[in-house]
Design a protein around this motif. Structure first.
Motif, PDB file in Angstrom:
ATOM      1  N   ASP A   1      19.578  91.773  10.110  1.00 12.86           N
ATOM      2  CA  ASP A   1      18.697  91.412  11.214  1.00 12.86           C
ATOM      3  C   ASP A   1      17.310  91.017  10.711  1.00 12.86           C
ATOM      4  N   LEU A   2      17.180  90.807   9.399  1.00 13.77           N
ATOM      5  CA  LEU A   2      15.901  90.429   8.798  1.00 13.77           C
ATOM      6  C   LEU A   2      16.090  89.203   7.923  1.00 13.77           C
ATOM      7  N   LEU A   3      15.258  88.192   8.139  1.00 12.85           N
ATOM      8  CA  LEU A   3      15.275  86.978   7.328  1.00 12.85           C
ATOM      9  C   LEU A   3      13.854  86.731   6.814  1.00 12.85           C
ATOM     10  N   VAL A   4      13.726  86.589   5.506  1.00 11.50           N
ATOM     11  CA  VAL A   4      12.424  86.314   4.893  1.00 11.50           C
ATOM     12  C   VAL A   4      12.487  84.936   4.237  1.00 11.50           C
ATOM     13  N   LEU A   5      11.613  84.029   4.663  1.00 12.89           N
ATOM     14  CA  LEU A   5      11.560  82.702   4.051  1.00 12.89           C
ATOM     15  C   LEU A   5      10.878  82.833   2.698  1.00 12.89           C
ATOM     16  N   GLU A   6      11.593  82.495   1.637  1.00 18.84           N
ATOM     17  CA  GLU A   6      11.124  82.778   0.279  1.00 18.84           C
ATOM     18  C   GLU A   6      10.670  81.535  -0.473  1.00 18.84           C
ATOM     19  N   ARG A   7      10.596  80.400   0.202  1.00 15.57           N
ATOM     20  CA  ARG A   7      10.266  79.179  -0.520  1.00 15.57           C
ATOM     21  C   ARG A   7       9.328  78.315   0.317  1.00 15.57           C
ATOM     22  N   GLU A   8       8.686  77.395  -0.345  1.00 15.10           N
ATOM     23  CA  GLU A   8       7.791  76.459   0.338  1.00 15.10           C
ATOM     24  C   GLU A   8       8.624  75.415   1.061  1.00 15.10           C
ATOM     25  N   MET A   9       8.268  75.168   2.314  1.00 17.08           N
ATOM     26  CA  MET A   9       8.939  74.156   3.117  1.00 17.08           C
ATOM     27  C   MET A   9       7.912  73.158   3.638  1.00 17.08           C
ATOM     28  N   THR A  10       8.377  72.039   4.140  1.00 14.06           N
ATOM     29  CA  THR A  10       7.454  71.061   4.710  1.00 14.06           C
ATOM     30  C   THR A  10       6.979  71.542   6.078  1.00 14.06           C
ATOM     31  N   SER A  11       5.923  70.917   6.561  1.00 13.96           N
ATOM     32  CA  SER A  11       5.400  71.301   7.871  1.00 13.96           C
ATOM     33  C   SER A  11       6.421  71.049   8.972  1.00 13.96           C
ATOM     34  N   GLN A  12       7.191  69.958   8.854  1.00 15.55           N
ATOM     35  CA  GLN A  12       8.214  69.672   9.868  1.00 15.55           C
ATOM     36  C   GLN A  12       9.349  70.692   9.819  1.00 15.55           C
ATOM     37  N   GLN A  13       9.763  71.071   8.618  1.00 13.88           N
ATOM     38  CA  GLN A  13      10.832  72.063   8.499  1.00 13.88           C
ATOM     39  C   GLN A  13      10.398  73.405   9.071  1.00 13.88           C
ATOM     40  N   LEU A  14       9.162  73.799   8.807  1.00 15.27           N
ATOM     41  CA  LEU A  14       8.655  75.049   9.370  1.00 15.27           C
ATOM     42  C   LEU A  14       8.583  74.969  10.892  1.00 15.27           C
ATOM     43  N   ARG A  15       8.157  73.826  11.394  1.00 16.63           N
ATOM     44  CA  ARG A  15       8.080  73.687  12.853  1.00 16.63           C
ATOM     45  C   ARG A  15       9.465  73.809  13.474  1.00 16.63           C
ATOM     46  N   TYR A  16      10.453  73.189  12.854  1.00 10.77           N
ATOM     47  CA  TYR A  16      11.817  73.304  13.356  1.00 10.77           C
ATOM     48  C   TYR A  16      12.266  74.754  13.374  1.00 10.77           C
ATOM     49  N   LEU A  17      12.035  75.479  12.272  1.00 14.19           N
ATOM     50  CA  LEU A  17      12.449  76.884  12.186  1.00 14.19           C
ATOM     51  C   LEU A  17      11.733  77.738  13.230  1.00 14.19           C
ATOM     52  N   ILE A  18      10.445  77.518  13.394  1.00 15.54           N
ATOM     53  CA  ILE A  18       9.691  78.265  14.401  1.00 15.54           C
ATOM     54  C   ILE A  18      10.251  77.976  15.790  1.00 15.54           C
ATOM     55  N   GLY A  19      10.658  76.741  16.008  1.00 15.98           N
ATOM     56  CA  GLY A  19      11.243  76.374  17.301  1.00 15.98           C
ATOM     57  C   GLY A  19      12.572  77.053  17.577  1.00 15.98           C
ATOM     58  N   ARG A  20      13.231  77.554  16.533  1.00 20.08           N
ATOM     59  CA  ARG A  20      14.489  78.278  16.726  1.00 20.08           C
ATOM     60  C   ARG A  20      14.251  79.727  17.170  1.00 20.08           C
ATOM     61  N   CYS A  21      13.011  80.202  17.085  1.00 23.06           N
ATOM     62  CA  CYS A  21      12.702  81.574  17.489  1.00 23.06           C
ATOM     63  C   CYS A  21      12.611  81.684  19.007  1.00 23.06           C
ATOM     64  N   ASP A  22      12.848  82.863  19.523  1.00 28.26           N
ATOM     65  CA  ASP A  22      12.714  83.122  20.953  1.00 28.26           C
ATOM     66  C   ASP A  22      11.303  83.575  21.313  1.00 28.26           C
ATOM     67  N   LEU A  23      10.670  84.298  20.407  1.00 29.86           N
ATOM     68  CA  LEU A  23       9.300  84.776  20.585  1.00 29.86           C
ATOM     69  C   LEU A  23       8.610  84.678  19.226  1.00 29.86           C
ATOM     70  N   PHE A  24       7.272  84.623  19.244  1.00 31.48           N
ATOM     71  CA  PHE A  24       6.564  84.445  17.980  1.00 31.48           C
ATOM     72  C   PHE A  24       5.283  85.259  17.981  1.00 31.48           C
ATOM     73  N   VAL A  25       4.963  85.825  16.809  1.00 32.29           N
ATOM     74  CA  VAL A  25       3.705  86.547  16.610  1.00 32.29           C
ATOM     75  C   VAL A  25       3.003  85.891  15.435  1.00 32.29           C
ATOM     76  N   ALA A  26       1.821  85.319  15.688  1.00 25.59           N
ATOM     77  CA  ALA A  26       1.159  84.492  14.685  1.00 25.59           C
ATOM     78  C   ALA A  26      -0.207  85.034  14.319  1.00 25.59           C
ATOM     79  N   SER A  27      -0.502  84.992  13.021  1.00 22.49           N
ATOM     80  CA  SER A  27      -1.865  85.172  12.543  1.00 22.49           C
ATOM     81  C   SER A  27      -2.386  83.878  11.929  1.00 22.49           C
TER      82      SER A  27
END
Length: 414
Positions: free
Chosen positions: A291-317
């Motif tokens: 139930d835990l996923l840690v992104l361990e590599r550098e991704m592009t801004s578009q790839q990160l946006r896509y992944l964030i869009g797959r979340c149901d809720l988000f907590v951002a700093s």
């Protein structure tokens, strides 16, 4: 004809918010102007060059010392000693780029603001060469102010009126700038809201991330920030420990968690513009599980946006992790450190979902997260209603830049 635009203050490597602003400019100005050559004055030239996918983007070294001393001195010499101009253009890629460009885009996310006086020299050094080469400066949507500190107030009153246009990133910034007496203002929205996905992101992300993770229950994305960690820990707090406690609580509710470093510099443990060491430190303190996923590599801004869009809720700093979650209409809770967070959320009538790092505690974070869950449908509705307007405000600056470039490159201007 080919148009020329120089950019400073953003990057392709490291902070993916900076990458989102840079790539938004390349996308939107290419659509409006056709044949455009871009030059990036880069703080990390080797890393940016390695990640540059754009044949029309040249990466030119401009590390802080090189920018502050060499490039600025050459630009000043260019202004004061006209006979040396041909030689300076031949010898300095940065000055040559500025002198052939119709505009310098300053994409610093937050500049000329109280409490960040250590960055003030860089804020000035970023635009001074263009002022000396008579290249118009367009400050893309950013936060500025407040201006109570005498040093910052003097620098701001001296240099900000000299830029052609300053796009403010929200109401609070706009009021600060108006209070300083600036007349060159346009009320806008962060350029990264203009970033479009091209459809390749799912396949690219799937090469490194098991996307099946998002198919088995509600997923909460969490984007820590080393900037916030330093502020919290400097006051005797334990930012990483508080997030560890919160994440374990989220997991205990049956939700899944993905840890998203939104600013990553590959191949270094240095923490400037690099949240990956912090995320790894947090992950090491968490119980392992599917139930835990840690992104361990550098991704592009578009790839990160896509992944964030797959979340149901988000907590951002991280600020631009918040921008991506809002752009993907994901209900978001924000732990911030300046007015720049609240003024963007205010555009969506969601400013209540940001709080300052001075209030951070595991209990308060849980309380605000539970409140977000309780109001999730209302938040989603506000995101859907206001996002088109915010994107239009973001795209407005692309129209303004394109008009400026066309005017500068027209035969009558020549």
């Amino acid at each position: 004809m080919t148009h020329h635009v120089t950019i400073i203050g953003s990057a392709l490597s490291g902070n993916k918010g900076a990458a989102a602003m840079l790539e938004s400019a390349v996308q939107t100005l290419g659509e409006r102007l056709g044949d455009v050559d871009f030059t990036l004055l880069s703080m990390y030239p080797s890393e940016d060059a390695a990640q540059n996918p754009y044949p029309n983007l040249e990466v030119v070294p401009a590390a802080p010392r090189q920018l502050g001393v060499t490039i600025n001195l050459l630009a000043l010499t260019y202004r004061l000693l006209p006979p040396f101009r041909p030689l300076i253009r031949r010898r300095s890629r940065a000055v040559r780029a500025l002198t052939r460009s119709s505009v310098l885009l300053d994409q610093g996310g937050i500049t000329f603001t109280d409490g960040r006086e250590k960055f003030l020299l860089y804020n000035v050094a970023s635009i001074l060469p263009a002022l000396n080469t008579r290249t118009p400066v367009f400050k893309c949507a950013q936060a500025v102010g407040p201006f109570r500190n005498p040093v910052n107030r003097w620098a701001s009153k001296t240099f900000l009126p000299k830029v052609r246009t300053l796009v403010t990133r929200g109401r609070i910034t706009h009021e600060f700038a108006e209070g300083l007496g600036l007349q060159n203002l346009v009320a806008g929205a962060d350029y990264a809201f203009s970033l479009e996905l091209d459809g390749t992101e799912p396949a690219a992300v799937a090469e490194h991330v098991d996307l099946d993770f998002f198919e088995h229950g509600e997923v909460v994305g969490i984007s820590p920030s080393v900037v916030l960690q330093k502020k919290v820990d400097a006051k005797g707090g334990d930012y990483a420990g508080q997030l560890v406690e919160f994440i374990e609580w989220v997991r205990s509710t049956g939700r899944r968690v993905v840890l998203v470093p939104h600013s990553v510099r590959t191949g270094t443990e240095k923490t400037h513009n690099n949240d990956l060491p912090l995320c790894r430190s947090i992950a090491e303190r968490l119980a392992p599980g599917d139930d835990l996923l840690v992104l361990e590599r550098e991704m592009t801004s578009q790839q990160l946006r896509y992944l964030i869009g797959r979340c149901d809720l988000f907590v951002a700093s991280r600020f631009h992790a918040m921008v991506s979650s809002l752009a993907m209409q994901v209900p978001t809770l924000v732990i911030g450190w300046s007015h720049k967070y609240a003024e963007v959320l205010e555009m969506f009538e969601l400013e209540e979902w940001a709080f300052g790092h001075d209030k951070l505690s595991p209990a308060y974070l849980r309380e605000r997260f539970e409140a977000l869950v309780a109001h999730e449908d209302e938040v989603r509705e506000r995101l859907a209603v206001h996002l088109p307007e915010v994107k239009a405000r973001s795209l407005q600056q692309a129209d303004l830049i394109a008009d400026l470039v066309r005017g500068a490159d027209s035969p009558s201007a020549a």
